[in-house]
Design a protein around this motif. Sequence first.
Motif, PDB file in Angstrom:
ATOM      1  N   ASN A  97     -14.116   1.983   1.557  1.00  0.00           N
ATOM      2  CA  ASN A  97     -13.213   3.122   1.578  1.00  0.00           C
ATOM      3  C   ASN A  97     -12.984   3.651   0.173  1.00  0.00           C
ATOM      4  N   GLU A  98     -13.550   4.776  -0.119  1.00  0.00           N
ATOM      5  CA  GLU A  98     -13.269   5.567  -1.324  1.00  0.00           C
ATOM      6  C   GLU A  98     -13.754   4.957  -2.633  1.00  0.00           C
TER       7      GLU A  98
ATOM      8  N   TRP B 216     -10.018   0.767   8.971  1.00  0.00           N
ATOM      9  CA  TRP B 216     -10.045   1.051   7.530  1.00  0.00           C
ATOM     10  C   TRP B 216     -10.215  -0.242   6.705  1.00  0.00           C
TER      11      TRP B 216
ATOM     12  N   GLU C 192     -11.010  11.401   6.539  1.00  0.00           N
ATOM     13  CA  GLU C 192      -9.585  11.181   6.252  1.00  0.00           C
ATOM     14  C   GLU C 192      -8.949  12.507   5.868  1.00  0.00           C
TER      15      GLU C 192
ATOM     16  N   TRP D  66       0.861  -1.188   0.000  1.00  0.00           N
ATOM     17  CA  TRP D  66       0.000   0.000   0.000  1.00  0.00           C
ATOM     18  C   TRP D  66       0.893   1.232   0.000  1.00  0.00           C
ATOM     19  N   ASP D  67       0.328   2.426   0.047  1.00  0.00           N
ATOM     20  CA  ASP D  67       1.226   3.583  -0.004  1.00  0.00           C
ATOM     21  C   ASP D  67       1.855   3.891   1.349  1.00  0.00           C
TER      22      ASP D  67
HETATM   23  C1  BMA Z   1      -6.570   7.212   1.582  1.00  0.00           C
HETATM   24  C2  BMA Z   1      -6.636   5.944   2.364  1.00  0.00           C
HETATM   25  C3  BMA Z   1      -5.549   5.005   1.986  1.00  0.00           C
HETATM   26  C4  BMA Z   1      -4.266   5.708   1.747  1.00  0.00           C
HETATM   27  C5  BMA Z   1      -4.290   7.119   2.224  1.00  0.00           C
HETATM   28  C6  BMA Z   1      -3.021   7.855   1.937  1.00  0.00           C
HETATM   29  O1  BMA Z   1      -6.949   7.039   0.284  1.00  0.00           O
HETATM   30  O2  BMA Z   1      -7.896   5.400   2.259  1.00  0.00           O
HETATM   31  O3  BMA Z   1      -5.909   4.282   0.844  1.00  0.00           O
HETATM   32  O4  BMA Z   1      -3.250   5.017   2.349  1.00  0.00           O
HETATM   33  O5  BMA Z   1      -5.334   7.775   1.592  1.00  0.00           O
HETATM   34  O6  BMA Z   1      -2.799   7.991   0.568  1.00  0.00           O
END
Ligand code: BMA
Length: 817
Positions: A425-426, A359, A513, A167-168
């Motif tokens: 999520n998103e 999350w 977020e 992931w990032d």
């Molecule tokens: C959002 C989160 C993660 C990600 C974070 C930082 O999109 O839901 O997917 O790690 O941003 O980029």
Amino acid sequence: MHVTTPAGWTVRAVGGEAPPHIAAQQLPAAVPGCVHLDLLAADLVPDPCLDSNEALLHWIGRTDWRYEAEFDLSGPTAGELDLVAHGLDTVAEVEVNGTVVAATRNMHRTYRIPVGAVVRPGRNTIAVTFAAPVPAAERFSAELGELPQVNTHPFNAIRKMACNYGWDWGPDVATSGIWQPLEIQAWDGARIAAVRPLVAVDEVDGAGILTAHVDVQRAPGADSPLNVLVEAAGVRVPVTIPAGEASAAVELRVPDVRLWWPVGYGDQPLYDVSVALSLPDSRRLDSWTGRVGFRTVALDTEPDADGAPFTLAVNGKPVFARGANWIPDDAFPSRITRERLAERLTQAVGGNVNLIRVWGGGIYESEDFYDLCDELGLLVWQDFLFACGGYAEEEPLRGEVIAEAREAVTRLSPHPSLVLWNGCNENIWGYEDWDWKEQIGDRTWGLGYYTEILPAILADLDPSRPYSPGSPYSFTEGVHPNDLAHGTTHLWEVWNRQDYDTYRDYRPRFVSEFGFQGPPTWATLTRAIHDEPRRPDSPAMLVHQKAEDGNGKLERGLAPHLPAPTTFEDWHWATSLNQARAISLGVDYFRSLGSLCSGTVLWQLNDMWPVTSWAAVDGDGRRKPLWYAMRRSFADRLLTFQPRAGGLVLVVVNDCDEAWSGGITVTRHGFDGSARVTQVIPVDVAARSTAELPLGPDVAVPWDAASEVLHAQGAGESAFWFFAEDVASALPPADLAVKSEAVVGGYRLTVTATTLVRDLSVLADKAAPDAVVDEMLVTLLPGQTAVFHIATVADVDPEAFAEPMVLRSANQLRHAG
Ligand code: BMA
């Protein structure tokens, strides 16, 4: 019920890309565990969390692994025999005595497999063969039709912890293993299949109402009536499940029940619940125990004059969510202990967090996690496990999603901390904005899960909790999912493209977020990364920076505020400080919006390995400067200066049950400490409310922006406002008198400033890796003193904490180089 646990597990590579010397070996295996940890324990691979090792281990995710063990079935084996696997990660074939008894493809499910026909008295063998998870995801994606997602591997085609594929903020370490306990259960007649103890509170007489939904499984041919006894708070209610039926809803009333409250609102009384299942002749068949808390929860999304709110209320009281997003606390979740969760969640509460959002790219967390949240009063917002991708709604994914969601909703139903289920999520946002539509065409992408299937599961199994289809989500037909004025918002433009003071350009109803990166603490960074020399872009540093253009964003984020650092240690301190300031600014501002905004959930509380990320607590569990900033910004009572259209104001945020009255003194000081203008403002702010106090131009308008600071003080709270950024300010070189001494349990540092000093911080882990300081980011006017308490068992020279690279300030950065 009689339980047998297979022992002596081994694992070996049976296909794929294992190097020859490993492919030939049969290794001892831990269950619960995973193959990466087994290989590490056998010293066959380097630690993927260190340096640039991550890529050296990618073959593990392209290899098939076979786990084997034995179990001895002595004793009574009459009746039913089930193999119960509480978690198999992920695509597995299960054999008992050489016969395939199950094929699985979902890490998030428990599998109950009848094995009566294949086991025998005495010695038996069991084997679980895992198909390599990376090719498996690729295969499933090809079969289902590729759908958009944000990372390298198609995590969205397989029901496995999404972030295990990278992931990032997380390493790409797709693993395999029996990640939860596995056992053989022998039972007779009937067993308790599930208990959902749902609570309500009688508005009239204050009684707690517990409805325990009990599902039983009967052995084939066993159809006698069954007695169920439910007990809680000294109240016992027996019922009978007639022959032919398999469930009962048992209602209990607990008079004068003590309500469960989130932290900061009251206590967290918990009530034990037990369920006993027996035959009409009283022979006990099975039992279940759990714990509930009595509280009501509601989510208000009714349109109002400003759009649509997103306000959680517990026991009828609206709660401002001081939240933090949660990711799995380890790249390999099987090694997360209760102690570690307790430490992390205690850090959350210690940072004045009252809500944790689990999350959707991670896992449904362990019982320990939710038990701890129940005890600590931490509200839990739980995502269903869908994140940043399109998800096919066809079989076989559909059936897996339904089975997994039903299990999770059932398992988590007792926990009072759980106050919200969220669909994804998103993904709804992604469909709108991330160029998905063309690729998806007329295919399914998951919307049906979020708007139909998951709400239907909740309606069936647990209608007691609110549901949100996604985060972000507008709750208003035709309104963009990330619309500021409606529902939840993810604010990522700031980190990605804008200066952090533009948080103040948004007027969100609830920010679920928003985040800003910073490196891990020094001790964590230097344990994990040994580049010579270390630079932000040295090889291993880059492996531990996963965000797209992460270093560029850090650099651009710093530029308007602090001078460009010229050494690695200054880079580390400057980016850590900038992260803390960015998030503080955001939180202070969102809280200053009063009732318009009912929560901020910062991205992110924790990390799963040592990495530069948005986390407040790093991968080794150390608190970054951000944690201290968060604690201050999330405090019950907050003073904050805010620039508004009409000029600077002082906002008083009172998030506690008592009114805040008294005087607040606001003084404009020169950096030399001289008081230029003082204004005393009487305040009387009701419980759980916010007041915006105008400042007179005398105090609010500086004579010289570069060399003056505003200081507000009252009722033990204080706030500063610098008229100029550090890059443009006359911040002097810090002149400090420091007394360092050993005290019981650690050291004490008494620092007296003879100049103004901004954001004075002891980076204690630089002197002793276990050292924890009690306060950070302290601004002192000339003549003021700060006392830092440092807890450590290390025996070091007390002066080590006063070294200039340990005792840091913004002034140092202003005058570096
Ligand atoms: C959002 C989160 C993660 C990600 C974070 C930082 O999109 O839901 O997917 O790690 O941003 O980029």
